[in-house]
Enzyme design. Structure first.
Site, PDB file in Angstrom:
ATOM      1  N   GLU A  41      -7.826  14.352 -10.840  1.00 32.71           N
ATOM      2  CA  GLU A  41      -7.639  14.278 -12.292  1.00 32.71           C
ATOM      3  C   GLU A  41      -8.006  15.608 -12.945  1.00 32.71           C
ATOM      4  OE1 GLU A  41      -9.888  10.801 -13.556  1.00 32.71           O
ATOM      5  OE2 GLU A  41      -8.128   9.559 -13.251  1.00 32.71           O
ATOM      6  N   GLU A  64      -4.371   6.073  -7.990  1.00 35.41           N
ATOM      7  CA  GLU A  64      -5.397   5.238  -8.620  1.00 35.41           C
ATOM      8  C   GLU A  64      -4.723   4.316  -9.608  1.00 35.41           C
ATOM      9  OE1 GLU A  64      -8.891   6.932 -10.481  1.00 35.41           O
ATOM     10  OE2 GLU A  64      -8.987   8.521  -8.976  1.00 35.41           O
TER      11      GLU A  64
HETATM   12  C1  BGP Z   1     -10.890   7.890 -12.671  1.00 33.01           C
HETATM   13  C2  BGP Z   1     -11.652   8.555 -11.569  1.00 33.01           C
HETATM   14  C3  BGP Z   1     -12.260   7.650 -10.578  1.00 33.01           C
HETATM   15  C4  BGP Z   1     -12.610   6.261 -11.055  1.00 33.01           C
HETATM   16  C5  BGP Z   1     -11.661   5.686 -12.091  1.00 33.01           C
HETATM   17  C6  BGP Z   1     -12.145   4.443 -12.789  1.00 33.01           C
HETATM   18  O1  BGP Z   1     -11.033   8.661 -13.806  1.00 33.01           O
HETATM   19  O2  BGP Z   1     -10.855   9.461 -10.837  1.00 33.01           O
HETATM   20  O3  BGP Z   1     -13.290   8.367  -9.987  1.00 33.01           O
HETATM   21  O4  BGP Z   1     -13.913   6.075 -11.275  1.00 33.01           O
HETATM   22  O5  BGP Z   1     -11.318   6.630 -13.068  1.00 33.01           O
HETATM   23  O6  BGP Z   1     -13.034   4.756 -13.824  1.00 33.01           O
HETATM   24  P1  BGP Z   1     -14.435   4.088 -13.991  1.00 33.01           P
HETATM   25  O7  BGP Z   1     -15.124   4.257 -12.698  1.00 33.01           O
HETATM   26  O8  BGP Z   1     -15.088   4.805 -15.091  1.00 33.01           O
HETATM   27  O9  BGP Z   1     -14.164   2.662 -14.299  1.00 33.01           O
END
Ligand code: BGP
Length: 496
Positions: free
Chosen positions: A203, A393
């Protein structure tokens, strides 16, 4: 009827700092994540520090999009009285064999994970990598190979070594490019034959929001952010170059946090606002990393704001010549914006937060379930770049309940995934998008990046651990585990 190509890469995703644990084992050095405390939906996470000169100790709160203020001379460090969820995470470091067996049971074709740079080069300047760190990942890749699971490896996923931030001022310093390329070259050489797919920066556009976790710049300014972006682009291009020199098999992708943005009204001002926001918070990064060039709208913005593009001779050619082979992205939902003065940020979400969408339902963290976001995102990105895409993701955080008999009934997750699989199938079959694969985020429960909580769970597998790190770390299969297994076995046809 849903249809997926036979070689579609079904799987799940993770990141070392949220999954691995073993934060001080095997010679690993500290990362910014290791000095980041836990928080909650309403209480921001904090980075803890000491000012060695004065002995002052304290912490600075995460400020999504805003500036985090650190006192002069502050060194991020572990302090007593704070809980740091990355230290143990959900302990993949010691459970990797069991976890990979669970992935294999679901029929995974791929598993996305990251390498912690600080395991490979605890001393960033050393010419000799840490063998124990290299060996750990080699063992993991060999275990994956045993089950024909193809690793997808992120080189930097919110794992900024503390030394990088303290000694170099993070990615704003051009010297960091060489350090990263040394690290990337080491692992590209070592894992030849074991890994095929690589991602450079997770990201990358999250540097708009998370200055310390993404770029390790504690005293960020607009100029430093622009420099950090250029340096990560260069490091990524040089990694693509090296990867192609080292193995014909290697494919290197970029990784963008993406979400469709909707204008709340048909007022053209709203439409223009959304277009500009999409360009400035998302697309300019992929315009450079996949398109190979800084887009004019970004150069004009730099000009207006008095920001220099500090590119040296040859830099821009490099970006063009070594653009990424494919575009991977995260997509959790969508956001709504308007220019009208009743705008208040009331929706949740990953990269940007807009207004609550009255057509969509949200989870306890305000993240909305948009059944069409994936198809819209895939179309937007493919129309723009004509490169293969990979969703690395997507998922939904939920407070799951472990029943006394060890079952977890997560029908809400199954519903969410069903929509998204259908959306991918439509994008492939109706729109003709070349989609390489899908890795559901947090396939085995792990720590939330945004809040540091455990209770915001994403996985097909429940890990017994609470927000303070208590629990047996035992693994339990959720209902979604069996659902995903069926989905993969039927090539995405059986979604009941
Ligand atoms: C993205 C990241 C991940 C992951 C996901 C979910 O931004 O790449 O690392 O964590 O989001 O977010 P969160 O963990 O805050 O729910």
């Amino acid at each position: 009827m849903n249809k997926f190509p036979k070689d579609f890469l079904w799987g799940g995703a993770s990141a070392a700092n949220q999954f691995e644990g073993g934060y001080n084992e095997g010679g690993k050095a500290l990362t910014i994540s290791d000095v980041t405390s836990s928080g909650s939906h309403t209480r921001p996470r904090e980075i803890t520090w000491i000012v060695p000169k004065t002995g002052e100790k304290g912490s600075t709160k995460f400020a999504m999009g805003g500036k985090m203020e650190f006192p002069e001379g502050a060194i991020p460090c572990v302090l007593e009285g704070y809980y740091y969820p990355s230290h143990q995470a959900t302990d993949f470091y010691h459970h990797y064999k069991e976890d990979i067996a669970l992935m294999a049971e679901m029929g995974f074709k791929t598993f996305r994970m990251s390498i912690a740079w600080s395991r490979i080069y605890p001393d960033l300047e050393s010419e000799t990598p840490n063998e124990e760190g290299l060996k750990f990942y080699e063992d993991v890749f060999k275990e994956l190979k045993k089950y024909d699971i193809e690793p997808l490896v992120t080189l930097s996923h919110f794992e900024i070594p503390v030394d990088l931030a303290v000694k170099y001022g993070g990615w704003a310093n051009r010297k960091v490019v060489d350090l990263f390329v040394k690290y990337a070259t080491t692992v590209l050489k070592r894992y030849k034959g074991l890994v095929k797919y690589w991602l450079t920066f997770n990201e990358i556009n999250m540097m708009e929001h998370l200055q310390a976790l993404s770029i390790g710049v504690l005293d960020v300014t607009p100029q430093k952010k622009a420099d950090a972006a250029l340096h990560q682009f260069l490091a990524s291009a040089l990694t693509v170059k090296k990867a192609h020199e080292i193995s014909d098999d290697y494919q290197v992708g970029m990784m963008l946090a993406y979400q469709p943005l909707y204008a709340e009204t048909c007022d053209p001002k709203d439409q223009l606002f959304v277009l500009n926001k999409l360009q400035r918070q998302f697309l300019w990064y992929s315009d450079v990393q996949v398109g190979g060039e800084y887009p004019n709208y970004k150069l004009k913005e730099y000009e207006r704001e008095g920001i220099q593009l500090n590119a040296q001779e040859g830099d821009l050619d490099l970006l063009k010549k070594y653009a990424c082979d494919f575009l991977s992205f995260s997509c959790y939902g969508s956001s709504v914006f308007t220019t009208h003065n009743n705008f208040i940020e009331s929706g949740g979400g990953n990269a940007v937060r807009g207004k609550k969408n009255p057509y969509l339902e949200a989870n306890a963290w305000g993240w909305e379930t948009d059944p069409h976001c994936i198809r819209i995102a895939l179309n937007t990105l493919y129309d723009r770049y004509h490169k293969p895409l990979w969703i690395v993701e997507n998922g939904i955080g939920w407070e799951d309940k472990l029943e006394e008999d060890g079952t977890i009934h997560d029908s809400y997750r199954i519903d969410y995934l069903r929509h998204n699989v259908k959306s991918m199938s439509d994008a492939i079959n109706i729109d003709g998008i070349p989609l390489m694969g899908y890795t559901m985020w947090g396939c085995i429960d792990l720590v939330s990046a945004g809040t540091g909580e455990m209770k915001k769970r994403y996985g097909f597998v429940y890990v017994d651990m609470d927000d303070e790190g208590n629990g047996t770390l035992n693994r339990y299969k959720k209902d979604s585990f069996y659902w995903y297994k069926k989905c993969i076995a039927s090539d995405g046809k059986d979604l009941d």
